[in-house]
Design a protein around this motif. Structure first.
Motif, PDB file in Angstrom:
ATOM      1  N   GLY A  88     -50.283 -35.028  28.637  1.00 56.58           N
ATOM      2  CA  GLY A  88     -51.195 -34.412  27.686  1.00 56.58           C
ATOM      3  C   GLY A  88     -50.514 -33.883  26.448  1.00 56.58           C
ATOM      4  N   GLY A  89     -49.192 -33.898  26.411  1.00 50.34           N
ATOM      5  CA  GLY A  89     -48.456 -33.479  25.223  1.00 50.34           C
ATOM      6  C   GLY A  89     -47.996 -34.689  24.431  1.00 50.34           C
ATOM      7  N   TYR A  90     -47.365 -34.437  23.301  1.00 49.16           N
ATOM      8  CA  TYR A  90     -46.856 -35.513  22.458  1.00 49.16           C
ATOM      9  C   TYR A  90     -45.346 -35.632  22.624  1.00 49.16           C
ATOM     10  CZ  TYR A  90     -51.403 -35.658  20.137  1.00 49.16           C
ATOM     11  OH  TYR A  90     -52.743 -35.801  19.868  1.00 49.16           O
ATOM     12  N   ALA A  91     -44.861 -36.862  22.599  1.00 50.23           N
ATOM     13  CA  ALA A  91     -43.428 -37.108  22.774  1.00 50.23           C
ATOM     14  C   ALA A  91     -42.662 -36.645  21.542  1.00 50.23           C
ATOM     15  CB  ALA A  91     -43.180 -38.599  23.028  1.00 50.23           C
ATOM     16  N   SER A  92     -41.561 -35.936  21.772  1.00 48.18           N
ATOM     17  CA  SER A  92     -40.666 -35.568  20.678  1.00 48.18           C
ATOM     18  C   SER A  92     -39.881 -36.806  20.245  1.00 48.18           C
ATOM     19  CB  SER A  92     -39.710 -34.468  21.129  1.00 48.18           C
ATOM     20  OG  SER A  92     -38.841 -34.959  22.139  1.00 48.18           O
ATOM     21  N   GLU A  93     -39.098 -36.659  19.184  1.00 46.93           N
ATOM     22  CA  GLU A  93     -38.296 -37.789  18.732  1.00 46.93           C
ATOM     23  C   GLU A  93     -37.276 -38.174  19.803  1.00 46.93           C
ATOM     24  OE1 GLU A  93     -37.019 -40.919  16.528  1.00 46.93           O
ATOM     25  OE2 GLU A  93     -38.775 -39.648  16.151  1.00 46.93           O
ATOM     26  N   GLY A  94     -36.734 -37.168  20.510  1.00 42.55           N
ATOM     27  CA  GLY A  94     -35.791 -37.479  21.586  1.00 42.55           C
ATOM     28  C   GLY A  94     -36.439 -38.245  22.709  1.00 42.55           C
ATOM     29  N   VAL A  95     -37.652 -37.829  23.127  1.00 43.79           N
ATOM     30  CA  VAL A  95     -38.383 -38.551  24.175  1.00 43.79           C
ATOM     31  C   VAL A  95     -38.715 -39.960  23.695  1.00 43.79           C
ATOM     32  CG1 VAL A  95     -40.517 -38.607  25.506  1.00 43.79           C
ATOM     33  CG2 VAL A  95     -39.305 -36.448  25.204  1.00 43.79           C
ATOM     34  N   LYS A  96     -39.086 -40.101  22.430  1.00 40.79           N
ATOM     35  CA  LYS A  96     -39.420 -41.420  21.879  1.00 40.79           C
ATOM     36  C   LYS A  96     -38.223 -42.362  21.946  1.00 40.79           C
ATOM     37  CE  LYS A  96     -40.936 -43.711  17.622  1.00 40.79           C
ATOM     38  NZ  LYS A  96     -41.326 -43.524  16.202  1.00 40.79           N
ATOM     39  N   GLN A  97     -37.036 -41.854  21.609  1.00 41.17           N
ATOM     40  CA  GLN A  97     -35.851 -42.724  21.631  1.00 41.17           C
ATOM     41  C   GLN A  97     -35.470 -43.116  23.056  1.00 41.17           C
ATOM     42  OE1 GLN A  97     -32.494 -41.643  19.258  1.00 41.17           O
ATOM     43  NE2 GLN A  97     -33.721 -41.145  17.456  1.00 41.17           N
ATOM     44  N   VAL A  98     -35.681 -42.220  24.020  1.00 41.25           N
ATOM     45  CA  VAL A  98     -35.455 -42.595  25.420  1.00 41.25           C
ATOM     46  C   VAL A  98     -36.479 -43.650  25.830  1.00 41.25           C
ATOM     47  CG1 VAL A  98     -35.491 -41.795  27.807  1.00 41.25           C
ATOM     48  CG2 VAL A  98     -34.429 -40.384  26.046  1.00 41.25           C
ATOM     49  N   ALA A  99     -37.763 -43.418  25.480  1.00 42.40           N
ATOM     50  CA  ALA A  99     -38.846 -44.290  25.932  1.00 42.40           C
ATOM     51  C   ALA A  99     -38.763 -45.678  25.332  1.00 42.40           C
ATOM     52  CB  ALA A  99     -40.196 -43.649  25.584  1.00 42.40           C
ATOM     53  N   GLU A 100     -38.383 -45.789  24.064  1.00 39.25           N
ATOM     54  CA  GLU A 100     -38.386 -47.086  23.394  1.00 39.25           C
ATOM     55  C   GLU A 100     -37.028 -47.764  23.398  1.00 39.25           C
ATOM     56  OE1 GLU A 100     -40.060 -46.927  19.512  1.00 39.25           O
ATOM     57  OE2 GLU A 100     -41.930 -45.980  20.144  1.00 39.25           O
ATOM     58  N   LEU A 101     -35.947 -46.995  23.298  1.00 37.82           N
ATOM     59  CA  LEU A 101     -34.610 -47.576  23.161  1.00 37.82           C
ATOM     60  C   LEU A 101     -33.715 -47.317  24.360  1.00 37.82           C
ATOM     61  CD1 LEU A 101     -33.974 -46.412  19.464  1.00 37.82           C
ATOM     62  CD2 LEU A 101     -35.002 -48.567  20.236  1.00 37.82           C
ATOM     63  N   GLY A 102     -34.098 -46.393  25.245  1.00 36.56           N
ATOM     64  CA  GLY A 102     -33.241 -46.046  26.367  1.00 36.56           C
ATOM     65  C   GLY A 102     -32.048 -45.206  25.956  1.00 36.56           C
ATOM     66  N   SER A 103     -32.102 -44.615  24.756  1.00 41.11           N
ATOM     67  CA  SER A 103     -30.968 -43.834  24.257  1.00 41.11           C
ATOM     68  C   SER A 103     -31.197 -42.350  24.520  1.00 41.11           C
ATOM     69  CB  SER A 103     -30.787 -44.055  22.750  1.00 41.11           C
ATOM     70  OG  SER A 103     -29.846 -43.145  22.221  1.00 41.11           O
ATOM     71  N   PRO A 104     -30.286 -41.678  25.252  1.00 42.73           N
ATOM     72  CA  PRO A 104     -30.453 -40.250  25.543  1.00 42.73           C
ATOM     73  C   PRO A 104     -29.809 -39.335  24.502  1.00 42.73           C
ATOM     74  CG  PRO A 104     -28.617 -41.094  26.798  1.00 42.73           C
ATOM     75  CD  PRO A 104     -29.123 -42.251  25.960  1.00 42.73           C
ATOM     76  N   VAL A 105     -29.215 -39.885  23.448  1.00 42.74           N
ATOM     77  CA  VAL A 105     -28.422 -39.084  22.510  1.00 42.74           C
ATOM     78  C   VAL A 105     -29.280 -38.021  21.830  1.00 42.74           C
ATOM     79  CG1 VAL A 105     -26.981 -39.154  20.449  1.00 42.74           C
ATOM     80  CG2 VAL A 105     -26.811 -40.988  22.146  1.00 42.74           C
ATOM     81  N   LYS A 106     -30.395 -38.428  21.248  1.00 47.13           N
ATOM     82  CA  LYS A 106     -31.251 -37.489  20.534  1.00 47.13           C
ATOM     83  C   LYS A 106     -31.862 -36.471  21.505  1.00 47.13           C
ATOM     84  CE  LYS A 106     -33.519 -35.863  16.995  1.00 47.13           C
ATOM     85  NZ  LYS A 106     -32.830 -35.139  15.911  1.00 47.13           N
ATOM     86  N   MET A 107     -32.241 -36.929  22.697  1.00 40.64           N
ATOM     87  CA  MET A 107     -32.823 -36.032  23.688  1.00 40.64           C
ATOM     88  C   MET A 107     -31.810 -34.957  24.089  1.00 40.64           C
ATOM     89  SD  MET A 107     -35.747 -35.762  25.528  1.00 40.64           S
ATOM     90  CE  MET A 107     -35.749 -34.012  25.232  1.00 40.64           C
ATOM     91  N   GLU A 108     -30.564 -35.356  24.311  1.00 40.03           N
ATOM     92  CA  GLU A 108     -29.532 -34.378  24.654  1.00 40.03           C
ATOM     93  C   GLU A 108     -29.315 -33.390  23.515  1.00 40.03           C
ATOM     94  OE1 GLU A 108     -24.831 -34.136  26.079  1.00 40.03           O
ATOM     95  OE2 GLU A 108     -25.835 -36.083  25.894  1.00 40.03           O
ATOM     96  N   GLU A 109     -29.361 -33.889  22.289  1.00 40.65           N
ATOM     97  CA  GLU A 109     -29.220 -33.001  21.134  1.00 40.65           C
ATOM     98  C   GLU A 109     -30.344 -31.968  21.097  1.00 40.65           C
ATOM     99  OE1 GLU A 109     -29.632 -33.408  16.296  1.00 40.65           O
ATOM    100  OE2 GLU A 109     -28.772 -35.084  17.410  1.00 40.65           O
TER     101      GLU A 109
END
Length: 807
Positions: free
Chosen positions: A249-270
């Motif tokens: 029910g919430g919106y994905a942050s940019e970090g969640v988006k990068q994990v979801a679309e690219l599999g990259s955890p870098v932004k999420m960890e930041e």
């Protein structure tokens, strides 16, 4: 997300969801009770009135709705879990959904629908098809089902549970087996409805998260991506209720988006580390390529983290790849209990959810950004006919992964010190380990060897060990961690299956020796952590004493030494080795002589049997240069077999080849040949002629640019006459002459040596409206004579200038 309900359709109205009694054979119905039940009432109402030995207020069993919501959204699905805290268990159960204040004797009394998650564990009751019960009677500690909330206007829902353990029925109208949900106000749609309570636990707890991927071609055969299937690196954290990594029910942050679309955890960890005041531990684990392999081939990825009173929630996510924006994970999992303790174990099956940032419907759909961004929601089996999870009957999606969160230690003063079982005692005694799995992906190991026997021969804490061999180190600059793994264990006789067994704490360290010189006594104690289930007396000793010698001689020549320290680790990683222990001199002899007391001891130690690894390989070499200097090419790398051939055949590849791409090769401009010069644009006096050429290939990737495509040069005809009338006369004569020649050519065709030509074609349109263009006309061969040997017998072309006036 809305999962399709089961085929059973139920009516609207205020609802009561009751997790009712188990197997009919396990219940003792009294004849008197059955006589009182009207013949019009169905079996569903009878199981709510079933008589049995009931115990109120029992807290070992709990009913939980995922997320612990206070409100439900009509039509939404909720995971309902009934669990028993070890060592407790139950054998049967039944789940019924009833409208509030209804008896369940009519079809319209029921509301909502259930979906089976695991057919081996649960099934619909044959005599009461709206109810869910166990598939087979056996010991179990946990079951899960989906409940689809009723339509709008139903009202509040009460989740009410009862279970059977042996011959005792536990049934509660209030407490841990009862939950109440009310219908959410439509105006609050999209707002999280999960209140997170403050934690009252003391100290800290340490947990291990283990992720088991179950997404394979066998379990999910439709359109399964065979080549690129994987789970991305796990990223998450333990955090407070003031920070949300992601939620339905919430919106994905940019970090969640990068994990979801690219599999990259870098932004999420930041993003997580920016919330340092709200986060205790960052949770990280390696990616899995491919997505599934047997556990005996590849260990499941795991990570360790800690929680405390303010940061007692845990969230994580990992991408299912390839996919548009699909993930699995947990959001704000609360590890603090209402009894001011720490949850011992959480086991959760996971289904994929959509991050709301890409509109693809298949694993390998092309990128299609969702504009505007949508809310995070679980995937359903009715999302799209092309979806790999599509089911026209709206069945549940088969779980793609399972996460297990186990408590491995508690630190500091605890508010709730009652242990759960023997394993929990061992966990509390576990040595401190690293918070994260820092094994780099450049270190390739063999499988772990089996665990050795526990070093303790009694019902006491001990250690066991396993080992693995380093097969290859892909990057010599990155160190590889140890090849040994130690784990606490309890000796034989500590099984919690035996009802007469009592569980003891670890022995407290020995007290100091009763005397400082010579032979004395020392003691140690332990306490009962769990009494026998059968009520018998615990006969295990809680105190023991032994003799101790500090200094054998008590004379002016004797020296005072400390007690022996702990034994060092064994010098060998496998097979036979040596271990040592030491003590120190506290006081030298009073007479000034040398202290003769022994300050170190050594003895043999046996580690698990050494396992040889036939495939011992060198690290991969660096990739070779690309086979081309620009564009697409190939490159290779090699490694060598370091182990002896006598140890066995090695089938590992020794060379790898992959494609390489360098910048595109430059392409120069390509031009046609120059055309013939046009006629002079003046019939007398000074003028000019032009010629042109066309661009056949535009320059690309830094190629040579195109030069000029039009050239001009001066031309001079005869002098213009000064008498305009004479000049006009001559022009008229020339024009008439040309016209007569043209008429002659059109009638007969022009003659050339060896052939007859067709008349000239009309002039083409000018290529430009101003600034100087060109016109063309053609003459083609009409007939060649057999005796022709002249090369001049070929098609003709003429060019002239036109529209030479400035633009």
């Amino acid at each position: 997300m809305r999962l399709s309900p089961a085929p059973l359709r139920l009516s609207r109205g205020p609802a009561l969801l009751a997790l009712a009694l188990p197997l009919a054979v396990a219940l003792a119905f009294s004849d008197e009770t059955l006589d009182k039940v009207s013949k019009s009432e169905g079996y569903c109402s009878r199981i709510l009135r079933a008589q049995g030995t009931r115990r109120e207020g029992y807290t070992e069993f709990s009913l939980r709705v995922e997320g612990d919501p206070e409100f439900y959204k009509p039509g939404s699905s909720y995971r309902v879990t009934l669990s028993a805290a070890p060592p407790s268990y139950f054998r049967g159960f039944t789940l019924i959904a009833l409208k509030e204040n209804r008896e369940g004797d009519k079809e319209e009394d029921h509301a909502g629908t259930f979906q089976i998650i695991d057919e081996e564990e649960t099934q619909f009751m044959s005599n009461c098809p709206v109810a869910v019960t166990e598939s087979t009677p056996r010991r179990r500690t946990r079951i899960q089902v989906f409940w689809i909330a009723p339509p709008t206007g139903t009202g509040c829902v009460i989740l009410k549970a009862s279970i059977v353990q042996k011959r005792i029925i536990y049934f509660q109208d209030e407490g841990s087996l009862t939950k109440k949900l009310c219908e959410q106000d439509p105006s609050l749609d999209g707002v999280t409805d999960r209140p997170i309570l403050d934690c009252c636990a003391c100290g800290t707890a340490k947990y291990r998260l283990t992720f088991y991927g179950n997404w394979s071609e066998k379990t999910h055969p439709k359109d399964y991506p065979r080549r690129a299937n994987h789970w991305s690196a796990i990223i998450g954290g333990s955090h407070s209720k003031n920070y949300v990594l992601w939620e339905y029910g919430g919106y994905a942050s940019e970090g969640v988006k990068q994990v979801a679309e690219l599999g990259s955890p870098v932004k999420m960890e930041e993003e997580i580390r920016q919330q340092s005041d709200e986060v205790l531990t960052v949770i990280k684990a390696k990616a899995q390529w491919p997505a599934w392999q047997p556990v005996n081939v590849r260990a499941a990825p795991s990570a360790e983290f800690s929680v405390d009173r303010t940061r007692h929630l845990m969230s994580f996510l990992t991408m299912m790849g390839p996919s548009p924006d699909w993930n699995v994970g947990l959001s704000a999992e609360d590890l603090c209990t209402k009894e001011c303790g720490w949850v011992q174990k959480v086991v959760q099956d996971l289904i994929p959810w959509d991050a709301g940032t890409d509109s693809g419907v298949t694993y390998e759909s092309p990128n299609k950004p969702t504009i505007p961004q949508e809310k995070i929601r679980p995937l359903t089996s009715l999302d799209h006919p092309q979806s790999p999870f599509y089911d026209p009957e709206g069945g549940s999606i088969t779980q793609v992964a399972r996460v297990v969160i186990e408590r491995i230690a508690r630190k500091g003063e605890q508010c709730n010190i009652v242990p759960d079982n023997v394993d929990d005692i061992v966990a509390d005694l576990a040595p401190e380990e690293k918070d994260e799995d820092d094994t780099p992906e450049t270190c390739i190991y063999s499988n772990w060897s089996p665990w050795s026997a526990c070093s303790s021969s009694t019902c006491e804490k001990g250690k066991r060990m396993r080992q693995r061999m380093l097969k290859a180190q892909l990057d010599l600059s990155v160190p590889c961690p140890d090849t040994q793994d130690f784990q606490p264990c309890m000796g034989p006789g500590c099984s919690d299956e035996d009802g007469s067994t009592c569980t003891m704490s670890e022995w407290i360290t020995w007290s100091p020796c009763s005397i400082s010189c010579g032979m004395g006594m020392r003691s140690r104690e332990r306490y009962v952590k769990q009494f026998p289930e059968d009520g018998s007396v615990c006969t295990l000793p809680t105190e023991e004493t032994e003799k101790c010698t500090v200094n054998e001689e008590c004379s002016p020549r004797s020296c005072l030494v400390t007690e022996w320290g702990e034994w060092d680790d064994c010098s060998a990683t496998c097979g036979m080795g040596m271990k040592k222990r030491h003590r120190m001199i506290k006081m030298s002899p009073a007479d000034g002589s040398m202290c003769k007391a022994e300050t170190s001891q050594a003895e043999k130690c046996m580690m698990p049997e050494c396992h040889t690894i036939p495939c011992l390989l060198s690290p991969w070499s660096e990739w070779s240069d690309c086979s081309v200097t620009c564009g697409k090419g190939m490159r290779t790398r090699q490694r060598m077999l370091k182990s002896l051939a006598e140890l066995g055949d090695c089938n590992e590849e020794l060379e790898q080849v992959e494609k390489c791409m360098l910048p595109e090769c430059p392409i120069d401009c390509e031009l046609s040949e120059w055309s013939q010069w046009s006629e002079c644009n003046k019939s007398c006096g000074k003028g000019h002629m032009i010629r042109t050429r066309t661009i056949q290939m535009e320059p690309q990737f830094g190629g040579v640019p195109c030069p000029e495509t039009v050239q001009r040069k001066k031309c001079r005809a005869r002098k213009c006459l000064r008498n305009p009338s004479v000049q006009k006369l001559r022009w008229r004569e020339a024009r008439e002459s040309r016209r007569s020649e043209q008429l002659k050519e059109e009638s007969e065709g022009e003659q050339f040596p060896g052939c007859r030509m067709r008349p000239w074609t009309a002039w083409s349109e000018c290529t430009k409206l101003c600034g100087g263009g060109i016109q063309e006309r053609y003459m083609t061969v009409k007939k060649r004579f057999k005796s022709s040997q002249f090369t001049s017998c070929k098609d003709k072309k003429e060019i002239r200038a036109c529209n030479v006036h400035p633009c």
